[in-house]
Design an enzyme around this catalytic site. Structure first.
Site, mmCIF file in Angstrom:
data_model
loop_
_atom_site.group_PDB
_atom_site.id
_atom_site.type_symbol
_atom_site.label_atom_id
_atom_site.label_comp_id
_atom_site.label_asym_id
_atom_site.label_seq_id
_atom_site.Cartn_x
_atom_site.Cartn_y
_atom_site.Cartn_z
ATOM 1 N N GLU A 54 -8.753 13.660 15.436
ATOM 2 C CA GLU A 54 -8.645 14.458 14.816
ATOM 3 C C GLU A 54 -9.128 15.599 13.430
ATOM 4 O OE1 GLU A 54 -7.991 11.309 10.880
ATOM 5 O OE2 GLU A 54 -6.818 9.950 12.223
ATOM 6 N N ASP A 73 -4.965 4.616 10.471
ATOM 7 C CA ASP A 73 -6.778 4.934 10.020
ATOM 8 C C ASP A 73 -7.463 4.263 9.334
ATOM 9 O OD1 ASP A 73 -6.634 7.838 10.842
ATOM 10 O OD2 ASP A 73 -6.862 8.478 9.024
ATOM 11 N N HIS A 102 0.532 -0.641 0.246
ATOM 12 C CA HIS A 102 0.103 -0.371 0.677
ATOM 13 C C HIS A 102 0.555 1.546 -0.189
ATOM 14 C CE1 HIS A 102 -3.224 -2.411 0.171
ATOM 15 N NE2 HIS A 102 -3.878 -1.543 0.474
#
Ligand code: FAD
Length: 517
Positions: A268, A157, A96
């Site tokens: 956040e 996340d 990723h």
């Protein structure tokens, strides 16, 4: 010789002949190695892809290791061949990365997820921890540790990433203000160095290697095992969103929330530019506290700043927690009508991005180019940055979310390899753009890259002291400037743990990692 993804074009063209002459014999020498797993020399295309979908370097072979010794044998073999072979090795976690960081042009990619040697083991007690393989996905660690009522403290996340992949960067999310990044929550590692040695390391044992590898961009060794610190897991999460129109008020509240004894477990935020009806979208998963007032809220084209908070709790503490939340929220200065609250199981909260992934995949929007830009910005410069970037450079946020939240530097260990700003508080600003394939408009790759460059150019010219997270550069000069005063330490560590990456002693020219060439 661990990973080298993007050579400078010039350097690359200079060594082409050498590569052509040297390489044909190398796969056959790999074939002679005695390993438990296997090499694949045919089906290697998938190892030339990543989430970024912009860089593609075809390897010569993919190793599917079954044991740590498979990795050690392979890396040692490459080390024995010597730096002159130009053969590169890259560990691939879940692939990723955004810019080919887990790829190895005409090299060997090690598929870490196939490493099966270690069964995940949760240890309970006063200082609980879990021992995991370097190729383990965080989502699996969560599932396993929850069986014992425990969970890691610091997250990303998105959980479909490997331990080795995030520990090579930092691993940050809304819990980082309290616990630090994931690299601050590791007790011990097992690492295969660039010489193919298997070394255990921790704060007390081989500590230089331990801290080199944490945030080390896969440059100093391959993480084959990690001991991750755990805490009691909550059952549920109160998940809260609220809106601000004034940036100074928004950041003042964020900074208040991350200082001292915060009530919240996660802080956040994100930016919304020129989008209408967004609060209506939230209604599918969040309840407005005051539905009538919320329905009357109009953004009128203003830039909005959304604060996102979470509070963990167990059912039996519900009344007390509600009271605490109420008191804390009363001290914030958001627009009152824009408060939205949701209550979800802990697992659902942590795995929230996966739900978006499933939706995007079903619409063919997951495997598109992702020209992401992640920046760490010193607190003292965040207002100048916001004024220029959210006020001038960006005209909308339709290409993808822009996250913004502060963290405390005191929770980061300055012995690790990760590069962060010098101030006590700094912000992560993450431009998580998806490009519409073959579009030449604002939502196309080219335009997004132009915008990213404008942001970076502005930071440079204004001297904001910004550092890139998940960094990627093409020249040694850029890397040197990224590392700043830590460049010498980086060089020393590289030559200690992956010495064959140096072309000639004293020359300090690296063949791989990150384009040190
Ligand atoms: P890969 O892409 O496979 O590898 C990444 C790097 O680590 C490469 O250099 C690779 O060679 C090296 N590497 C991999 N395994 C090992 C190993 N075992 N030992 C040594 N080196 C190794 N990051 C955050 O911090 N916070 C977030 O909230 C966050 N959200 C994300 C959301 C999404 C949808 C995506 C795609 C990425 C997100 N990231 C986030 C970024 C992510 O942490 C990095 O891209 C991470 O490197 C990906 O992990 P991976 O397992 O796919 O690693």
């Amino acid at each position: 010789m661990l990973v080298l993804r993007s050579f400078m074009i010039l350097f690359f063209s200079c060594i082409t002949i050498k590569i052509n002459l040297c390489f044909p014999s190398i796969p056959s020498s790999l074939k002679t190695l005695s390993i438990d797993g296997h090499f694949d020399f045919e089906q290697v295309e998938h190892a030339a892809k990543d989430f970024g979908n912009r860089y593609s370097y075809l390897p010569l072979a993919v190793l599917y290791p079954k044991s740590v010794s498979d990795i050690a044998t392979t890396v040692n073999h490459v080390w024995q061949i010597g730096g002159g072979s130009e053969l590169k090795v890259a560990a691939r976690g879940h692939g990723h990365s955004l810019q080919g960081q887990a790829q190895a042009h005409r090299g060997v990619v090690i598929n870490m997820e196939s490493l099966q040697g270690l069964k995940m083991q949760v240890h309970t007690g006063n200082f609980p921890y879990v021992d995991v393989s370097g190729g383990e996905l965080w989502i699996n660690i969560l599932r396993e540790s929850l069986k014992h009522g425990l969970a890691p403290k610091s997250w990303t996340d998105y959980l479909h990433l490997t331990v080795g992949g995030t520990l090579s960067n930092a691993g940050i999310s809304g819990q980082a203000f309290r616990h630090g990044p994931q690299i601050s929550n590791v007790y011990q590692l097992e690492v295969v160095t660039g010489k193919g040695e298997v070394v255990n390391c921790s704060e007390k044992q081989n500590s230089d290697l331990f801290y080199s590898v944490l945030g080390g961009l896969g440059q100093f060794g391959i993480i084959t095992r990690a001991r991750i610190s755990l805490e009691p897991a909550p059952e549920m999460v109160k998940w809260i969103r609220m809106v601000y129109t004034d940036f100074a008020t928004f950041t003042r509240d964020q900074e208040k929330l991350i200082s001292g004894q915060s009530t919240f477990d996660y802080v956040e935020g994100f930016v919304i530019i020129n989008r209408t009806g967004l609060l209506n979208n939230w209604r599918s998963s969040f309840n407005p506290q005051d539905p009538l007032q919320a329905s009357q809220f109009k953004s009128d084209g203003r830039t909005l700043f959304c604060l996102e908070l979470a509070k963990y709790f167990n059912h039996e503490d519900m009344v007390l927690v509600n009271q605490e939340i109420k008191t804390s929220l009363s001290q914030l200065n958001h627009i009152p009508s824009t408060m939205f609250i949701s209550e979800v199981p802990y697992m659902e909260f942590l795995d929230r991005v996966h739900i978006s992934e499933i939706k995007l995949r079903s619409r063919g929007l997951w495997e598109v180019p992702h020209p992401w830009l992640n920046l760490f910005i010193p607190k003292s410069k965040i207002h100048s940055f916001a004024q220029e970037v959210f006020g001038n450079i960006l005209t909308d946020t339709s290409s993808g979310p822009i996250l913004i939240y502060p963290v405390n530097k005191s929770k980061w260990d300055n012995r690790t390899s990760v590069v962060i700003p010098e101030e006590d508080v700094f912000y992560l600003v993450a431009f998580l753009s998806s490009a519409v394939p073959s579009s030449t408009g604002n939502d196309g790759l080219e335009q997004i890259l132009i915008r990213n460059k404008r942001i970076l150019d502005y930071c440079e010219i204004a001297g904001l002291g910004v550092k890139q997270y998940l960094p990627h550069f093409s020249t040694q000069g850029e890397w040197k400037s990224h590392f700043g005063p830590h460049w010498e330490a980086f060089i020393r560590r590289k030559s200690t743990y992956d010495p064959s990456a140096i072309l000639a002693p004293g020359q300090r020219i690296f063949q791989k990692p990150i384009a040190y060439s």
